[in-house]
Write a protein that holds these residues in place. Structure first.
Motif, PDB file in Angstrom:
ATOM      1  N   ARG A  41      34.465 -46.733  34.189  1.00 30.09           N
ATOM      2  CA  ARG A  41      33.644 -45.869  35.031  1.00 30.09           C
ATOM      3  C   ARG A  41      34.003 -44.391  34.830  1.00 30.09           C
ATOM      4  N   THR A  42      35.286 -44.121  34.577  1.00 32.18           N
ATOM      5  CA  THR A  42      35.714 -42.743  34.385  1.00 32.18           C
ATOM      6  C   THR A  42      35.255 -42.191  33.036  1.00 32.18           C
ATOM      7  N   VAL A  43      35.374 -43.007  31.996  1.00 26.32           N
ATOM      8  CA  VAL A  43      35.031 -42.557  30.645  1.00 26.32           C
ATOM      9  C   VAL A  43      33.521 -42.538  30.436  1.00 26.32           C
ATOM     10  N   HIS A  44      32.813 -43.554  30.941  1.00 29.85           N
ATOM     11  CA  HIS A  44      31.363 -43.654  30.747  1.00 29.85           C
ATOM     12  C   HIS A  44      30.685 -43.969  32.081  1.00 29.85           C
ATOM     13  N   PRO A  45      30.564 -42.968  32.949  1.00 31.31           N
ATOM     14  CA  PRO A  45      29.996 -43.221  34.285  1.00 31.31           C
ATOM     15  C   PRO A  45      28.551 -43.690  34.254  1.00 31.31           C
ATOM     16  N   ALA A  66      42.694 -37.533  33.039  1.00 35.34           N
ATOM     17  CA  ALA A  66      43.358 -36.451  32.322  1.00 35.34           C
ATOM     18  C   ALA A  66      43.060 -36.520  30.827  1.00 35.34           C
ATOM     19  N   ILE A  67      43.037 -37.744  30.301  1.00 34.50           N
ATOM     20  CA  ILE A  67      42.730 -37.907  28.877  1.00 34.50           C
ATOM     21  C   ILE A  67      41.274 -37.571  28.606  1.00 34.50           C
ATOM     22  N   ASN A  68      40.377 -38.078  29.444  1.00 34.46           N
ATOM     23  CA  ASN A  68      38.951 -37.860  29.240  1.00 34.46           C
ATOM     24  C   ASN A  68      38.572 -36.388  29.370  1.00 34.46           C
ATOM     25  N   ALA A  69      39.282 -35.649  30.227  1.00 35.33           N
ATOM     26  CA  ALA A  69      38.980 -34.233  30.446  1.00 35.33           C
ATOM     27  C   ALA A  69      39.226 -33.385  29.198  1.00 35.33           C
ATOM     28  N   ARG A  70      39.990 -33.912  28.284  1.00 28.49           N
ATOM     29  CA  ARG A  70      40.281 -33.155  27.059  1.00 28.49           C
ATOM     30  C   ARG A  70      39.123 -33.200  26.075  1.00 28.49           C
ATOM     31  N   PHE A  71      38.135 -34.074  26.321  1.00 23.73           N
ATOM     32  CA  PHE A  71      37.010 -34.234  25.412  1.00 23.73           C
ATOM     33  C   PHE A  71      35.724 -33.855  26.148  1.00 23.73           C
ATOM     34  N   PRO A  72      35.004 -32.800  25.706  1.00 25.62           N
ATOM     35  CA  PRO A  72      33.818 -32.299  26.427  1.00 25.62           C
ATOM     36  C   PRO A  72      32.727 -33.353  26.618  1.00 25.62           C
TER      37      PRO A  72
END
Length: 285
Positions: free
Chosen positions: A127-131, A177-183
């Motif tokens: 859900r966090t990576v692909h909402p 935190a990891i996902n935030a590094r990728f626009p």
């Protein structure tokens, strides 16, 4: 440390234990043919080292350039490749460090106390990576396995806490935190790789200098972290080995190891050996 002392110390240790840095293959030491050396090796059992040490007691070895030399209980022991004079003695302190640095057997992966925990962690990360993506669709097409793999990595990083909500919050925070590094978001594989990297960094101890900082944080041996005064990048094992060698050099002079088959051993010492060898039975000129 002589051969008798080495055997006694190894007999007192658990023979089933495997150490990261040990020794094998006894032979005549290049630095002094009358003394004994063992070749360094990795991941060897204490029992195997004891067997090698016992096999050397009373055995006769040929010197690197000739001559036969019998090894007895009082024979001094070194850690050195065949044909090399390493000047690294097997001291009580060095042996203690060897026996302390053991290879731990891989721990069996245990199932979480809550059987559904792995699945819930996978859903949170998805859900966090692909909402915008539907979890059910991921399951139908068999694409959910990558998120279950991420959940396994999360459980490895945050082992068995009693508070289930805390586990999920930790997993969610790490994934965000990891996902935030990728626009434009990132794949589950990327999350897995990043979590594993974080776990490796957290458990990294072998590459740490005695000053407390990583060896990689040193440039030309000088620590680059803040005002750290360290100017000699050394792991704890390296520091022990250096201290042992320093004590050995201060206590004894090193005799030339050359042995002539006819005239016997050279009588000179290495610190004043700037000319040809003078052997024990060599006739006067």
């Amino acid at each position: 440390m002589n051969l008798g002392e080495l055997i006694t110390a190894l007999e007192a240790a658990d023979p089933t234990v495997t150490v990261r840095r040990g020794f094998t293959n006894p032979h005549s030491y290049r630095g002094d043919y009358m003394e004994l050396a063992f070749e360094p090796t990795a991941n060897v059992s204490v029992g195997a080292m004891l067997a090698d040490a016992r096999s050397a007691l009373g055995a006769t070895f040929q010197g690197y350039k000739g001559g036969d030399f019998e090894m007895r209980e009082y024979t001094w022991c070194w850690l050195s490749e065949y044909g090399d004079a390493s000047n690294e003695t097997i001291s009580p302190l060095a042996l203690e460090a060897m026996l302390a640095d053991t290879v731990q057997p891989a721990a069996a992966t245990s199932a979480p106390a809550d059987p559904g925990l792995r699945d819930r962690i996978a859903r949170v990360i998805h859900r966090t990576v692909h909402p915008e993506s539907d979890w059910g669709q991921q399951v139908r097409f068999g694409m959910h396995q990558q998120y279950l793999n991420v959940a396994d990595a999360v459980l490895a990083v945050f082992p068995a806490p009693a508070d289930r909500a805390a586990v999920l919050r930790e997993a969610l925070a790490a994934a965000e935190a990891i996902n935030a590094r990728f626009p434009f978001g990132c794949s589950g594989t990327t999350v897995v790789e990043e979590l594993r990297r974080l776990a490796d960094e957290a458990q990294q101890t072998e590459d740490q200098c005695v000053c407390g900082h990583l060896i990689d944080q040193h440039f030309e041996d000088v620590c680059q972290v803040g005002d750290c005064p360290c100017q000699d990048a050394l792991t704890p094992e390296g520091a022990i080995g250096r201290a042992a060698r320093d004590r050995r050099w201060k206590r004894e002079r090193i005799r030339c190891g050359h042995v002539d088959i006819v005239y016997g051993r050279c009588t000179r010492y290495m610190d004043d050996h700037d000319d040809e060898c003078v052997h024990e039975n060599q006739p006067a000129t």
